[in-house]
Scaffold this motif. Structure first.
Motif, short mmCIF file in Angstrom:
data_model
loop_
_atom_site.label_atom_id
_atom_site.label_comp_id
_atom_site.label_asym_id
_atom_site.label_seq_id
_atom_site.Cartn_x
_atom_site.Cartn_y
_atom_site.Cartn_z
N MET A 1 -42.57 -36.10 0.82
CA MET A 1 -43.50 -35.08 0.35
C MET A 1 -43.06 -34.48 -0.97
N ARG A 2 -41.75 -34.36 -1.17
CA ARG A 2 -41.26 -33.81 -2.42
C ARG A 2 -41.31 -34.84 -3.55
N LEU B 1 -43.32 -37.78 -3.94
CA LEU B 1 -44.58 -38.39 -4.38
C LEU B 1 -45.29 -37.61 -5.48
N PRO B 2 -45.33 -36.26 -5.45
CA PRO B 2 -45.98 -35.56 -6.57
C PRO B 2 -45.24 -35.71 -7.90
N HIS B 3 -44.04 -36.32 -7.89
CA HIS B 3 -43.31 -36.54 -9.14
C HIS B 3 -43.45 -38.00 -9.61
N TYR C 1 -50.20 -29.99 3.60
CA TYR C 1 -49.71 -30.71 2.42
C TYR C 1 -50.87 -31.28 1.61
N ALA D 1 -50.64 -37.34 -9.94
CA ALA D 1 -49.35 -37.93 -10.32
C ALA D 1 -49.37 -39.44 -10.14
N HIS E 1 -52.47 -32.67 -6.67
CA HIS E 1 -51.43 -32.95 -7.66
C HIS E 1 -50.80 -34.32 -7.41
N MET E 2 -50.63 -34.68 -6.13
CA MET E 2 -50.05 -35.98 -5.82
C MET E 2 -50.95 -37.11 -6.31
N GLU F 1 -43.05 -25.84 -2.44
CA GLU F 1 -42.23 -27.00 -2.06
C GLU F 1 -41.26 -26.66 -0.95
N GLY G 1 -50.77 -29.79 -1.94
CA GLY G 1 -50.15 -30.73 -2.87
C GLY G 1 -50.91 -32.01 -3.07
N GLU H 1 -57.30 -33.39 -9.97
CA GLU H 1 -56.40 -32.28 -9.65
C GLU H 1 -57.11 -30.94 -9.82
#
Length: 351
Positions: free
Chosen positions: A264-265, A267-269, A38, A49, A45-46, A235, A42, A69
């Motif tokens: 995990m899904r 936090l990058p948002h 992860y 974000a 990107h996290m 994802e 990711g 990033e």
């Protein structure tokens, strides 16, 4: 030679259940695998974000930090390629099995495509297309997820075509309906989460101005489509199937696996704002439960990729589409019940 998808065994071997806690070493190895993958795929990107969320809430972020990033993606990809090379070279092979060099050639080819795209070899203006390289990256991440899961004793999904004489049997139709159920249910939940996100954005508090494509740095159609396919695949494969499969294999409770998958899904948002980000917890939890229940990751990927693609090209009418998808999921669920226990037993006896 078996492919990475051919074994149906996931997690500990069947046997009497025990109440003993898992060995700490096994749990540590499972978490190390999940979190390392992860962080590589990711993590950059996290971090980006979270920095965007800080700016959204009025904080000051140094200009140099905003490149994390871009730099982190290349570093993560390089480490992932080394990890994958190690998995290829140390893969157990029976006597007389094929040497690993064809796999190494495929890996080098994918890296060559990525390097050429970054150097602008595929565009007249010598800029990255963000398409060819992104899709080549996807090969590496999918391959690495499957290989890392296999080293933990986990197969992410069984993919075995039925025998011709059983192609239209009730048992086979019921098994196919399970994949359809996962596809329609996950697509419905994604639509619901996006609708909920739009509702939460109306509440007091800072939120993203503009669309996600601009925030992600892929405003053009081609890169946007490639990014949508990449994010959907990574994802669902990494933050859903790998997490639930590996943590289940080391005998962690389901609620813990679902919580990790949801975080995990989500936090990058973070760049969407705190309240809209909470809506992304819903597909994380439901996708994790669907994978735990049916062990189907490909329908999850297809549902997510289909939603991203249709939304990019045409837009998705959320509420009507949600109702239609839920009805489809209901009929698929009915179809999963059509095989009688005797038919299932006979079908399995001929495998």
């Amino acid at each position: 030679m078996n492919s990475p998808f051919t074994s149906a065994r996931t997690g500990p071997s069947p046997g009497p259940a025990t109440d003993q806690p898992p060995a700490s070493g096994s749990a540590a190895r499972g978490y190390a695998t999940v979190l390392a993958l992860y962080a590589l795929a990711g993590g950059p990107h996290m971090v980006s974000a979270v920095l965007a969320a800080v700016q959204l809430h009025g904080g000051t972020v140094p200009a140099g930090a905003l490149r994390v990033e871009e730099v982190g993606r290349l570093i993560g990809l390089a480490v992932a390629a080394i990890w994958l090379l190690w998995l290829i070279l140390t893969r157990p092979r029976p006597a007389g099995a094929q040497l690993p060099w064809p796999r190494v050639v495929v890996l080098v080819g994918a890296l060559a495509v990525i390097a050429a795209d970054e150097a602008g070899e595929f565009a007249a203006d010598r800029s990255s297309t963000q398409v060819a390289g992104h899709l080549a990256e996807l090969v590496i991440w999918v391959w690495l997820c499957i290989g890392a899961a296999a080293r933990c004793g986990v197969t992410l999904q069984q993919l075995k075509p039925p025998a011709l004489k059983r192609l239209f049997s009730k048992h086979t139709k019921a098994e196919r309906a399970k994949g359809e159920l996962v596809f329609y249910t996950h697509a419905a939940v994604l639509c619901t989460a996006v609708w909920l996100m739009s509702v939460l954005k109306r509440l007091p508090g800072p939120d993203l101005e503009g669309d996600q494509a601009t925030a992600a740095g892929v405003p053009d159609l081609g890169p946007h489509l490639a990014h949508g396919i990449w994010s959907a695949t990574v994802e669902e494969l990494l933050a859903t199937a790998l997490v639930v499969g590996v943590l289940t294999a080391v005998r962690r409770p389901l609620w813990e696996s679902l919580a990790v998958a949801a975080l995990m899904r989500a936090l990058p948002h973070a760049y969407l704002g705190l309240l809209p980000m909470l809506a992304t917890l819903l597909p994380g939890i439901t996708a994790g439960w669907l994978y735990h229940r049916y062990r189907r990751v490909i329908p999850l990927v297809l549902a997510h990729a289909a939603y991203n693609t249709l939304n990019i090209l045409f837009g998705v009418p959320l509420l009507p589409m949600t109702v239609l998808l839920l009805l489809s999921a209901f009929w698929a669920w009915i179809a999963t019940k059509t095989a009688s226990p005797r038919a299932v037993s006979r079908a399995r006896s001929v495998d």
